[in-house]
Design an enzyme around this catalytic site. Structure first.
Site, PDB file in Angstrom:
ATOM      1  N   LYS A 107      -9.580 -58.564  19.718  1.00 19.20           N
ATOM      2  CA  LYS A 107     -10.729 -57.782  19.262  1.00 19.20           C
ATOM      3  C   LYS A 107     -10.849 -56.585  20.180  1.00 19.20           C
ATOM      4  O   LYS A 107     -10.423 -56.640  21.344  1.00 19.20           O
ATOM      5  CB  LYS A 107     -12.019 -58.609  19.339  1.00 19.20           C
ATOM      6  CG  LYS A 107     -13.059 -58.177  18.344  1.00 19.20           C
ATOM      7  CD  LYS A 107     -12.745 -58.737  16.972  1.00 19.20           C
ATOM      8  CE  LYS A 107     -13.760 -58.364  15.932  1.00 19.20           C
ATOM      9  NZ  LYS A 107     -13.491 -59.059  14.657  1.00 19.20           N
TER      10      LYS A 107
HETATM   11  P1  NAD Z   1     -20.447 -52.884   8.783  1.00 16.01           P
HETATM   12  O1  NAD Z   1     -20.606 -52.006   9.933  1.00 16.01           O
HETATM   13  O2  NAD Z   1     -19.728 -52.398   7.576  1.00 16.01           O
HETATM   14  O3  NAD Z   1     -21.884 -53.422   8.305  1.00 16.01           O
HETATM   15  C1  NAD Z   1     -22.776 -54.053   9.166  1.00 16.01           C
HETATM   16  C2  NAD Z   1     -24.099 -54.198   8.436  1.00 16.01           C
HETATM   17  O4  NAD Z   1     -24.993 -54.971   9.238  1.00 16.01           O
HETATM   18  C3  NAD Z   1     -24.794 -52.855   8.177  1.00 16.01           C
HETATM   19  O5  NAD Z   1     -25.387 -52.889   6.885  1.00 16.01           O
HETATM   20  C4  NAD Z   1     -25.880 -52.822   9.269  1.00 16.01           C
HETATM   21  O6  NAD Z   1     -26.979 -52.029   8.895  1.00 16.01           O
HETATM   22  C5  NAD Z   1     -26.243 -54.276   9.309  1.00 16.01           C
HETATM   23  N1  NAD Z   1     -26.957 -54.674  10.509  1.00 16.01           N
HETATM   24  C6  NAD Z   1     -26.688 -54.366  11.798  1.00 16.01           C
HETATM   25  N2  NAD Z   1     -27.598 -54.911  12.607  1.00 16.01           N
HETATM   26  C7  NAD Z   1     -28.450 -55.602  11.801  1.00 16.01           C
HETATM   27  C8  NAD Z   1     -29.600 -56.377  12.020  1.00 16.01           C
HETATM   28  N3  NAD Z   1     -30.068 -56.574  13.257  1.00 16.01           N
HETATM   29  N4  NAD Z   1     -30.225 -56.940  10.946  1.00 16.01           N
HETATM   30  C9  NAD Z   1     -29.781 -56.759   9.695  1.00 16.01           C
HETATM   31  N5  NAD Z   1     -28.687 -56.026   9.428  1.00 16.01           N
HETATM   32  C10 NAD Z   1     -28.041 -55.453  10.468  1.00 16.01           C
HETATM   33  O7  NAD Z   1     -19.754 -54.225   9.343  1.00 16.01           O
HETATM   34  P2  NAD Z   1     -18.918 -55.310   8.554  1.00 16.01           P
HETATM   35  O8  NAD Z   1     -17.488 -54.951   8.644  1.00 16.01           O
HETATM   36  O9  NAD Z   1     -19.545 -55.565   7.233  1.00 16.01           O
HETATM   37  O10 NAD Z   1     -19.112 -56.579   9.515  1.00 16.01           O
HETATM   38  C11 NAD Z   1     -20.261 -57.411   9.427  1.00 16.01           C
HETATM   39  C12 NAD Z   1     -19.958 -58.733  10.092  1.00 16.01           C
HETATM   40  O11 NAD Z   1     -18.831 -59.346   9.466  1.00 16.01           O
HETATM   41  C13 NAD Z   1     -19.606 -58.649  11.571  1.00 16.01           C
HETATM   42  O12 NAD Z   1     -20.054 -59.829  12.205  1.00 16.01           O
HETATM   43  C14 NAD Z   1     -18.104 -58.647  11.560  1.00 16.01           C
HETATM   44  O13 NAD Z   1     -17.541 -59.103  12.781  1.00 16.01           O
HETATM   45  C15 NAD Z   1     -17.837 -59.620  10.438  1.00 16.01           C
HETATM   46  N6  NAD Z   1     -16.512 -59.518   9.805  1.00 16.01           N
HETATM   47  C16 NAD Z   1     -16.085 -58.358   9.262  1.00 16.01           C
HETATM   48  C17 NAD Z   1     -14.848 -58.314   8.629  1.00 16.01           C
HETATM   49  C18 NAD Z   1     -14.354 -57.078   7.933  1.00 16.01           C
HETATM   50  O14 NAD Z   1     -13.322 -57.171   7.260  1.00 16.01           O
HETATM   51  N7  NAD Z   1     -15.018 -55.966   7.996  1.00 16.01           N
HETATM   52  C19 NAD Z   1     -14.031 -59.455   8.606  1.00 16.01           C
HETATM   53  C20 NAD Z   1     -14.506 -60.632   9.176  1.00 16.01           C
HETATM   54  C21 NAD Z   1     -15.755 -60.653   9.761  1.00 16.01           C
END
Ligand code: NAD
Length: 419
Positions: A107
């Protein structure tokens, strides 16, 4: 003494302790499996639009290199520190092993609020971050991907920067790229789609009809919005959605395609409606069939766990549930079916793996092929997790992590300890 610290790292250590006890791993073997192989901290100086210079701190942690290159996302967020990044790298290892990918976990991240810098500054930061990482990454060493705060555009800048230094186009250095730059069809949707696929599977097993079922989604970025859309397209009513700007609630179901258009244009859900506002802190405990946390870590604590009113907890985010909350959920396992993060959101890394394979071969697949293979892998891992949980009478998270940890352990033991 270790350089890693903080609540997220402590959580990863605590979870590993549970698994290591369950698997009766000898004490002198535990550290070798748990502690990251490498960690890099860098300074990224960036020219600001006003002529000044700001130095941002960046990190990359590679957890283990036993099964192949490391693989993992890059997070741009103000919360990022070496402990958080290390925990996320460790979880990636268990996840990749659980679903059978030839990777260790990694990461990376930069401590920055991406909303506070301009697009030009973001490009400068992304390119400098990749340039500083060149000695430590490579298509057969460590392959990056998007995570919170980064996206396809950032991956394209990473790939372009790496390629400029190699003097040729190296698409396989990162995944989650735009399809126009060596990305795969189906990667953008992969994580959310996988979350929805597994949630639908559990709903079928629990005899919950999809049509008219309800879901609540925390986080409306890549994972949350695509999970919402996939569930919406299956007839599920998405009654509440939140992001860092607030929450929306509509008991008749939100118009998810419309909300996605709004979020794509404005970067968040603020301003979508004047009528549908809700307390963001309260949406996790709304009554619903499926709850999808898809934002940040540690949002469900013991108090929330007591008060959850969902039937299925589909963990889109990494580490959304604290170990204290897990103890409560264990007692409530007849009421709430937990699909733990390392399985639930693994569709992202599965399709990233497909992207890497396609880039290495320069042979690209149709989207249906990507989706079919993604679901096949998720279904296999889901079946293994459920059987293991039943066999050993343990919670799903313990079963999923045990399957991942024992694969890493077996690989380390058969390879032996060098020298
Ligand atoms: P992103 O940046 O596209 O979206 C994150 C979202 O979370 C945004 O809408 C933001 O406004 C919201 N957010 C942030 N803080 C918040 C809070 N305190 N309360 C409510 N909403 C909040 O990120 P993403 O890629 O969608 O990732 C989200 C989660 O999924 C993370 O934990 C990430 O590690 C995990 N994840 C992502 C992927 C991927 O392919 N992108 C894969 C596996 C896991």
């Amino acid at each position: 003494m270790t350089v890693y610290s903080g609540p997220v790292f402590d959580m990863a250590v605590q979870q590993f302790g549970v698994i290591a006890n369950h698997l009766s791993i000898p004490m002198d073997e535990r550290e070798r499996i748990l502690m990251p192989k490498r960690a890099v901290t860098i300074s990224c100086p960036v020219h600001r639009d006003d002529g000044s210079i700001t130095v941002f701190e960046g990190y990359r942690v590679q957890h283990h290199l036993t099964l192949g290159p490391t693989k993992g996302g890059t997070r741009f967020a103000p919360s990022v520190d070496i402990g958080e990044v290390a925990a996320l790298a460790i979880w990636m290892s268990w996840k990749c092993a659980l679903v059978g990918l030839p990777y260790g976990g990694a990461k990376g991240g930069v401590r920055v609020d991406p909303a506070s810098i301009s697009k030009r500054e973001l490009e400068g930061l992304s390119r400098r971050y990749m340039q500083e990482m060149i000695p430590f990454v490579g298509p057969h060493t460590d392959v990056m991907a998007p995570d919170m705060g980064t996206n396809e555009q950032v991956m394209a800048w990473f790939m372009d920067t790496y390629s400029m230094y190699q003097g040729r186009t190296v698409t396989e250095i990162v995944t989650g790229k735009p399809v126009s730059s060596g990305g795969t069809l189906g990667r953008r949707e992969a994580t959310g789609r996988g979350v929805a696929h597994l949630a639908r599977r559990v709903m079928r097993e629990l005899d919950i009809a999809l049509d008219g079922a309800t879901a609540v989604i925390q986080g409306f970025g890549n994972v949350g919005s695509h999970a919402a859309l996939e569930l919406y397209n299956s007839g599920v009513k998405i009654v509440a959605v939140s992001d860092h700007t607030g929450a929306l609630y509509d008991k008749t179901g939100l118009d998810i395609p419309g909300l996605m258009r709004h979020a794509a244009e404005h970067g968040n859900i603020a301003g979508y409606s004047n009528q549908l506002h809700h307390d963001p802190a309260a949406i996790l405990t709304l009554p619903c069939d499926v709850l999808v946390p898809a934002a940040i870590e540690r949002v469900i604590d013991a108090h929330d766990a007591e008060n959850l009113k969902c039937r299925v907890l589909a963990e889109g985010a990494n580490g959304p549930t604290t170990p204290e909350a897990d103890l409560i959920l264990e007692k409530r396992q007849r009421e709430i079916f937990v699909i733990p993060d390392i399985l639930c959101n693994s569709g992202g890394v599965v399709v990233s793996y497909f992207e890497w394979v396609q880039d290495l071969q320069q042979l690209f697949w149709e989207e249906d092929e990507v989706k079919r293979r993604e679901y096949q892998i998720l279904d296999r891992a889901f079946g293994q997790m459920v059987s293991r949980a039943k066999r050993d009478n343990i919670p799903h998270r313990t079963a999923a992590m045990a399957l991942g940890v024992e694969k890493v352990r077996a690989a380390k033991n058969t390879r032996g300890l060098f020298p």
